[in-house]
Scaffold this active site. Structure first.
Site, PDB file in Angstrom:
ATOM      1  N   SER A 209      -7.841   4.444   5.160  1.00  0.00           N
ATOM      2  CA  SER A 209      -7.439   3.081   4.819  1.00  0.00           C
ATOM      3  C   SER A 209      -6.143   2.981   4.035  1.00  0.00           C
ATOM      4  O   SER A 209      -5.580   1.896   3.929  1.00  0.00           O
ATOM      5  CB  SER A 209      -8.561   2.399   4.025  1.00  0.00           C
ATOM      6  OG  SER A 209      -8.837   3.110   2.834  1.00  0.00           O
TER       7      SER A 209
ATOM      8  N   LYS B 226      -4.490  -3.299   4.342  1.00  0.00           N
ATOM      9  CA  LYS B 226      -4.613  -4.615   3.712  1.00  0.00           C
ATOM     10  C   LYS B 226      -3.577  -5.622   4.203  1.00  0.00           C
ATOM     11  O   LYS B 226      -3.777  -6.840   4.090  1.00  0.00           O
ATOM     12  CB  LYS B 226      -4.494  -4.461   2.194  1.00  0.00           C
ATOM     13  CG  LYS B 226      -5.708  -3.850   1.523  1.00  0.00           C
ATOM     14  CD  LYS B 226      -6.852  -4.838   1.424  1.00  0.00           C
ATOM     15  CE  LYS B 226      -7.965  -4.348   0.531  1.00  0.00           C
ATOM     16  NZ  LYS B 226      -9.033  -5.345   0.354  1.00  0.00           N
TER      17      LYS B 226
END
Length: 508
Positions: free
Chosen positions: A304, A50
């Protein structure tokens, strides 16, 4: 698509983000017979991809916008990216997080300089509150996924993948929450090499993109599961939906148990612990390999993130082997007579027993809850069921029964009237194949077993709690027999836990 390619090629993510390695999963590749690689976005400074999108967006703010400060809503990973980027650029950052956010993510945001506001029990409530605060205080909203600059920042991962693996790539598996990561990666990959399949992966209990594509527009799910909190989004973005509908080749949904199995796979291969959303893509990859629907060529999964609360690992460890079909949970009915347990264990042969729970109840049939380790998945489980059934035992498969897995397995027991001479012992023996059978072989049929609880917890020693009917007249013989078994033991008949919840007598 060309606009996104330009944005990706001119992004400024590397001011704070790193180019993460693409690593082959040797053990999993050998086991599944495929070339499986893992993109290690868990190695970013905030342990999540992110940071790429957050910084790409914030770095493009005007001087006037920077002076106002930024705000975002996030379950944690986007929040850390915003906090780090804003701090590096000297910008105020307000982060609205759901009250269900793992403490590790809340603490990380605060350490990175973000002002945390906890609100609501999910992302959507937090996002609505963030919009209110942005309007009230003039803060600039940094959306976690539905923003072109955020999408482009995440898309730099796709550019890295194509550079890091110049050989044939069959498919890239990407976790999908709001859709920003999938949209960004698909934009660049499909532009440069349309033959590569880009496949989104969602949890069964939070499949908002799959539902949006099925309906033809973004829709709000009634509720979403929070196990994979990093992708627990009720409604995907308009822009991410547009791109994903156009560019994704498929969307795979997986269960929580399959995610747990993928977390274990990542640990086994790389000694790294992924958060549930981080292992999501690998779970989808595994599903397609096992279903034989995965394309030829290298298969890449994006890990992720790694922001997981330590206590969540208790659940992960409990469910991982079920998720990879390495454990069967069975309810078995055997004759309520002495020697039945040994006969049952002998039927299972050399298979490792992972769990064995039993409590005496009046009648001719005993019901036991048993776990058996599998090496050949569903095929072996069915062989075991057929074997037990052929030998006259009643069998109910509990492997996919949520009530059994979450609750009943821990509740086998209770008080039983008529057990005036029940004595309870705790035993410890080396944890190795056949150890449980050897222990049962050592118990003499002269005394009736009334309670049995065993669970393999991965320790060096197995621990068993056993209840036995021992009349006072034979107590000396029983103790002599117990000593002869040769395992360490402790009498627990007066233990308050037993007295309060299992003993016939009610403690005043």
């Amino acid at each position: 698509m060309q606009d996104y390619v330009r944005r990706i090629l001119t992004s400024s993510v590397y001011e704070v983000a790193e180019e993460t390695p693409l690593e082959r999963m040797e053990l999993l590749s050998a086991r599944l017979g495929a070339d499986i690689l893992l993109k290690r976005e868990d190695l970013q400074p905030v342990f999540s991809f992110k940071i790429r999108g957050a910084h790409n967006r914030i770095s493009r703010l005007t001087a006037e916008e920077r002076a106002r400060g930024v705000i975002c809503a996030s379950a944690g990973n986007h929040a850390q990216g915003v906090a780090l980027s804003a701090t590096r650029l000297g910008i105020r950052a307000v982060i609205v997080m759901p009250t269900t956010t793992p403490l590790i993510k809340i603490g990380a945001v605060r350490r990175l300089g973000g002002e945390v506001v906890l609100f609501g029990d999910g992302f959507d409530a937090a996002r609505a509150h963030a919009v209110e605060l942005a309007d009230k205080h003039g803060l600039v909203m940094v959306h976690p996924f539905d923003d072109p600059d955020v999408i482009a920042g995440q898309g730099t991962i796709g550019l890295e993948l194509l550079r890091q693996h110049p050989g044939e790539i069959g498919a890239i598996y990407v976790p999908v929450g709001g859709g920003g990561l999938a949209a960004g990666i698909a934009s660049i990959v499909k532009f440069l090499n349309p033959a590569i399949r880009v496949i989104g992966v969602e949890p069964e209990e939070a499949a908002s993109m799959k539902e949006a594509i099925a309906q033809g527009h973004p829709v709000a799910l009634d509720q979403v599961g929070l196990f994979a909190d990093g992708v627990a989004v009720r409604q995907v973005g308009d822009e991410t939906f547009r791109l994903c509908r156009e560019l994704l080749d498929d969307i795979v949904t997986v269960s929580a148990d399959e995610i747990c199995a993928a977390i274990k796979d990542i640990f086994d291969d790389h000694r790294a612990i992924a958060e549930p959303a981080g292992a999501l893509a690998l779970a989808g990859l595994r599903r397609q390999v096992e279903d034989r629907t995965a394309p030829a060529g290298a298969l890449i999964a994006v890990n992720s993130g790694a922001n997981v609360n330590f206590d969540r690992l208790r659940y992960v460890a409990e469910r991982a082997e079920i998720g990879e079909r390495a454990e069967a949970l069975l309810a078995v009915e055997i004759p309520e007579r002495r020697g039945s347990y040994r006969a049952f264990i002998r039927l299972l042969g050399n298979r490792a027993i992972t769990e064995f729970n039993y409590r005496y109840a009046p009648g001719t049939t005993a019901k036991i809850f048993v776990g058996v380790k599998l090496s050949r998945g569903e095929t072996e489980k069915q062989e075991i069921i057929d074997l037990l059934t052929t030998n006259g035992l009643g069998v109910t498969d509990m492997t996919d029964n949520e009530v059994a897995k979450l609750h009943v397995r821990h509740m086998v027991g209770g008080r039983v009237d008529g057990l005036d001479n029940e004595t309870v012992y705790r035993f410890q023996f080396p944890e190795r194949p056949g150890a449980l059978l050897k222990f049962l072989e050592g118990l003499n049929d002269a005394w009736n077993i009334t309670l049995f609880h065993y669970r393999n917890h991965g320790a060096d020693y197995g621990r068993v709690l056993v209840g036995v009917e021992v009349p006072e007249a034979t107590r000396g013989d029983f103790l002599t027999h117990v000593e002869a078994i040769g395992f360490p033991y402790w009498e627990e008949t007066e233990n308050p836990a037993y007295r309060m919840f299992l003993d016939r007598a009610v403690t005043p």
